[in-house]
Design an enzyme around this catalytic site. Structure first.
Site, short mmCIF file in Angstrom:
data_model
loop_
_atom_site.label_atom_id
_atom_site.label_comp_id
_atom_site.label_asym_id
_atom_site.label_seq_id
_atom_site.Cartn_x
_atom_site.Cartn_y
_atom_site.Cartn_z
N TYR A 1 48.69 46.52 41.94
CA TYR A 1 48.79 45.55 40.95
C TYR A 1 49.13 46.49 39.48
CZ TYR A 1 46.75 43.53 36.61
OH TYR A 1 46.44 43.06 35.27
N LYS B 1 52.57 46.19 37.33
CA LYS B 1 52.54 45.47 35.70
C LYS B 1 53.32 46.88 35.16
CE LYS B 1 50.64 42.84 34.09
NZ LYS B 1 51.18 41.23 33.58
N THR C 1 48.37 45.23 30.85
CA THR C 1 47.02 45.77 31.13
C THR C 1 46.76 47.24 30.67
OG1 THR C 1 45.38 46.42 32.80
CG2 THR C 1 47.67 46.06 33.59
N ASP C 2 45.56 47.78 30.49
CA ASP C 2 45.59 49.10 30.43
C ASP C 2 45.45 49.76 31.59
OD1 ASP C 2 43.17 48.12 31.56
OD2 ASP C 2 41.51 48.97 30.27
N GLU C 3 45.58 48.99 32.85
CA GLU C 3 45.34 50.03 34.17
C GLU C 3 46.89 50.76 34.38
OE1 GLU C 3 43.60 47.57 37.39
OE2 GLU C 3 42.62 46.30 35.87
P1 NAD Z 1 45.07 34.83 36.26
O1 NAD Z 1 45.27 35.39 37.58
O2 NAD Z 1 43.81 34.11 35.98
O3 NAD Z 1 46.31 33.61 35.98
C1 NAD Z 1 47.63 33.87 36.15
C2 NAD Z 1 48.38 32.48 36.06
O4 NAD Z 1 49.56 32.91 36.32
C3 NAD Z 1 47.80 31.60 36.93
O5 NAD Z 1 47.71 30.26 36.01
C4 NAD Z 1 49.00 31.36 38.16
O6 NAD Z 1 49.21 29.90 38.68
C5 NAD Z 1 50.22 31.92 37.21
N1 NAD Z 1 51.09 32.21 37.94
C6 NAD Z 1 51.14 33.26 38.92
N2 NAD Z 1 52.27 33.52 39.54
C7 NAD Z 1 53.26 32.72 39.00
C8 NAD Z 1 54.73 32.64 39.00
N3 NAD Z 1 55.34 33.11 39.82
N4 NAD Z 1 55.22 31.69 38.25
C9 NAD Z 1 54.61 30.92 37.26
N5 NAD Z 1 52.94 31.11 37.23
C10 NAD Z 1 52.54 32.05 37.93
O7 NAD Z 1 45.24 35.98 35.22
P2 NAD Z 1 44.58 36.40 33.77
O8 NAD Z 1 43.54 37.32 34.05
O9 NAD Z 1 44.73 35.19 33.07
O10 NAD Z 1 45.66 37.48 33.37
C11 NAD Z 1 47.08 37.08 32.73
C12 NAD Z 1 47.84 38.19 32.18
O11 NAD Z 1 47.13 39.23 31.44
C13 NAD Z 1 48.18 38.78 33.59
O12 NAD Z 1 49.57 39.14 33.20
C14 NAD Z 1 47.52 40.31 33.66
O13 NAD Z 1 48.27 41.02 34.05
C15 NAD Z 1 46.90 40.38 32.21
N6 NAD Z 1 45.75 40.96 31.90
C16 NAD Z 1 44.52 40.46 32.38
C17 NAD Z 1 43.28 41.25 32.36
C18 NAD Z 1 42.05 40.61 32.69
O14 NAD Z 1 41.14 41.25 32.56
N7 NAD Z 1 41.84 39.37 33.27
C19 NAD Z 1 43.63 42.41 31.41
C20 NAD Z 1 44.80 42.48 30.75
C21 NAD Z 1 45.85 42.00 31.13
P1 TYD Z 2 37.62 43.42 38.33
O1 TYD Z 2 37.09 42.60 37.92
O2 TYD Z 2 38.44 43.15 39.89
O3 TYD Z 2 38.71 43.98 37.25
P2 TYD Z 2 39.75 45.31 37.55
O4 TYD Z 2 39.65 45.80 39.00
O5 TYD Z 2 40.96 44.99 36.98
O6 TYD Z 2 39.18 46.38 36.62
O7 TYD Z 2 36.59 44.69 38.52
C1 TYD Z 2 36.06 45.30 37.43
C2 TYD Z 2 35.25 46.29 38.17
O8 TYD Z 2 34.09 45.94 38.94
C3 TYD Z 2 36.07 47.29 38.99
O9 TYD Z 2 35.73 48.91 38.60
C4 TYD Z 2 35.60 46.92 40.18
C5 TYD Z 2 34.18 46.38 40.27
N1 TYD Z 2 33.96 45.26 41.10
C6 TYD Z 2 32.80 45.51 41.78
O10 TYD Z 2 32.18 46.60 41.79
N2 TYD Z 2 32.30 44.32 42.79
C7 TYD Z 2 33.10 43.35 42.60
O11 TYD Z 2 32.72 42.37 43.60
C8 TYD Z 2 34.43 43.31 41.94
C9 TYD Z 2 35.27 42.05 42.08
C10 TYD Z 2 34.56 44.23 40.97
#
Ligand code: NAD
Ligand code: TYD
Length: 367
Positions: free
Chosen positions: A159, A163, A133-135
């Site tokens: 988080y 990461k 992630t960019d975070e």
């Molecule tokens: P998500 O929470 O929707 O899915 C995570 C999946 O991992 C789930 O299916 C869960 O059951 C599985 N999981 C969790 N713990 C586990 C374990 N110990 N063993 C096996 N499986 C396990 O997450 P997402 O949003 O799909 O994110 C996927 C990846 O992308 C993550 O690594 C996250 O850090 C990264 N990412 C997400 C975003 C975003 O905006 N959602 C952006 C950048 C990077």
């Molecule tokens: P989120 O979807 O949780 O992603 P991340 O924290 O990984 O960026 O949140 C996106 C942005 O939206 C973040 O600045 C937090 C804000 N946010 C709200 O304002 N209200 C909400 O209920 C949630 C879940 C997020």
């Protein structure tokens, strides 16, 4: 033909990636390893169940022996590692699971790959791709330049810290043991199958249910938004041509503050509700359809502790080296996503029952 182990393939981005890959490389073997936490849903992969070359395994990445046996049994040459605890708010309330899965789980998986790939002749050609992630880069001020691959790590939430630690482990396993690794650090994704605790799906669902739209702080926090399909495309490019040991930032070229984004969602949904009397009947508590505006539901709530102000991605490296550019505009992507949530009411109602509701009730009195 490849044999891929996709961890976290039943979650949001993982499931989208599994479908994306299957459509493009139907002959590849896909092994999904997923613990099915609250965020994982086997139904996301229902259309693939039973099809040749697709295997689903419910299990925890922290179990190194399981990881190893899957690598051997399926002669895996490519790991695409999505599995993680992924929600910042949850990491603030309970960081333990993030340390366990994101750090120890990634370590177990790396150890398994090291053990199998550096001893078995069969895996002379391999790739461990880590989804990050960019975070990890921390927070930007309004005028700061966007994150590049050499921006120093400064994770602010548990988080992001977990990461960051996993990224460092992946890098170290390449440097020290010669594992062929790549990393992508991507911005905020949206699209089908996203659990409605993240901003965009939460707002869509709450509009339909006529519930408050909680905006943290002043709503001025900025994120870069990318449609999940574009993210999958970027991963594909890195798997095809990414350099061993490299990191690529991936963004959507779309910076927006939260309040503007929520207003945009409200406007699109009002248009849908205005045009479609059936929708108003299905969701009687929703505000559109001449009853009122969805934006009236916006409620400013207490800010997230340590809330990062701004993320922005400089996508030059992946564009120049691998030719990746995001192609889905936010307007188009949001409209598509809203249509998906309208067509999949059963899905989001099912994932929002039980433990999720209890967790919100315990931790967030303001919702
Ligand atoms: P998500 O929470 O929707 O899915 C995570 C999946 O991992 C789930 O299916 C869960 O059951 C599985 N999981 C969790 N713990 C586990 C374990 N110990 N063993 C096996 N499986 C396990 O997450 P997402 O949003 O799909 O994110 C996927 C990846 O992308 C993550 O690594 C996250 O850090 C990264 N990412 C997400 C975003 C975003 O905006 N959602 C952006 C950048 C990077
Ligand atoms: P989120 O979807 O949780 O992603 P991340 O924290 O990984 O960026 O949140 C996106 C942005 O939206 C973040 O600045 C937090 C804000 N946010 C709200 O304002 N209200 C909400 O209920 C949630 C879940 C997020």
């Amino acid at each position: 033909m490849r044999s891929l182990l996709i961890t976290g393939g039943a979650g949001f981005i993982g499931a989208n990636f599994v479908h994306y890959w299957r459509a493009r490389y139907p002959d590849d073997r896909l092994v999904v390893l997923d613990a099915l936490t609250y965020a994982g849903n086997r139904a996301n992969l229902a259309t693939l169940e039973g099809s040749p070359g697709f295997h689903f395994v419910r299990g925890n990445i922290c179990e190194q022996s399981l990881d190893e046996s899957l690598l051997r049994e399926h002669a895996v040459d490519t790991v695409v590692h999505f599995a993680a605890e992924s929600h910042v708010d949850r990491s603030i309330v309970g960081p333990g699971a993030f340390i366990s899965t994101n750090i120890l789980g990634t370590h177990a998986l790396l150890e398994a790959c090291r053990s199998v790939w550096t001893t078995d002749a069969l895996a002379a050609q391999h790739r461990f791709h880590h989804i990050s992630t960019d975070e990890v880069y921390g927070s930007l001020a309004q005028d700061d330049p966007a994150f590049t691959e050499s921006t120093p790590y400064a994770p602010n939430s548990p988080y992001a810290a977990s990461k960051a630690a996993s990224d460092h482990l992946v890098r170290a396993y390449c440097h020290t043991y010669g594992l062929d690794t790549t990393i992508t650090n991507c911005s905020n994704n949206y699209g089908p199958y996203q659990f409605p605790e993240k901003l965009i799906p939460l707002m869509i669902v709450n509009v339909l249910l006529g519930k408050p739209l909680p905006v943290y702080g002043d709503g001025g926090n900025v994120r870069d938004w990318i449609h999940v399909r574009d993210h999958c495309h970027a991963i594909e490019r890195v798997l095809q041509a990414g350099r061993k040991g490299s990191t690529y930032n991936v963004g959507g070229d779309c910076e927006l503050d939260n309040l503007s984004l929520v207003r945009m969602i409200c406007e699109i949904m009002d248009r849908e509700l205005d045009m479609n009397a059936g929708l108003c009947k299905r969701f009687p508590a929703a505000r559109g359809g001449k009853r009122a505006r969805s934006a009236d539901l916006i409620k400013f709530v207490k800010d997230r502790p340590g809330h990062d102000r701004r993320y922005a991605i400089n996508g030059r490296l992946i564009r120049e080296e691998l030719g990746f550019v995001p192609t889905t505009s936010l307007e188009k992507g949001l409209a598509e996503t809203i249509t998906w949530y309208l067509s999949n009411e059963q899905w989001w109602r099912a994932v929002m029952t039980g433990t999720y509701r209890n967790w919100i009730a315990t931790n967030y009195s303001n919702r």
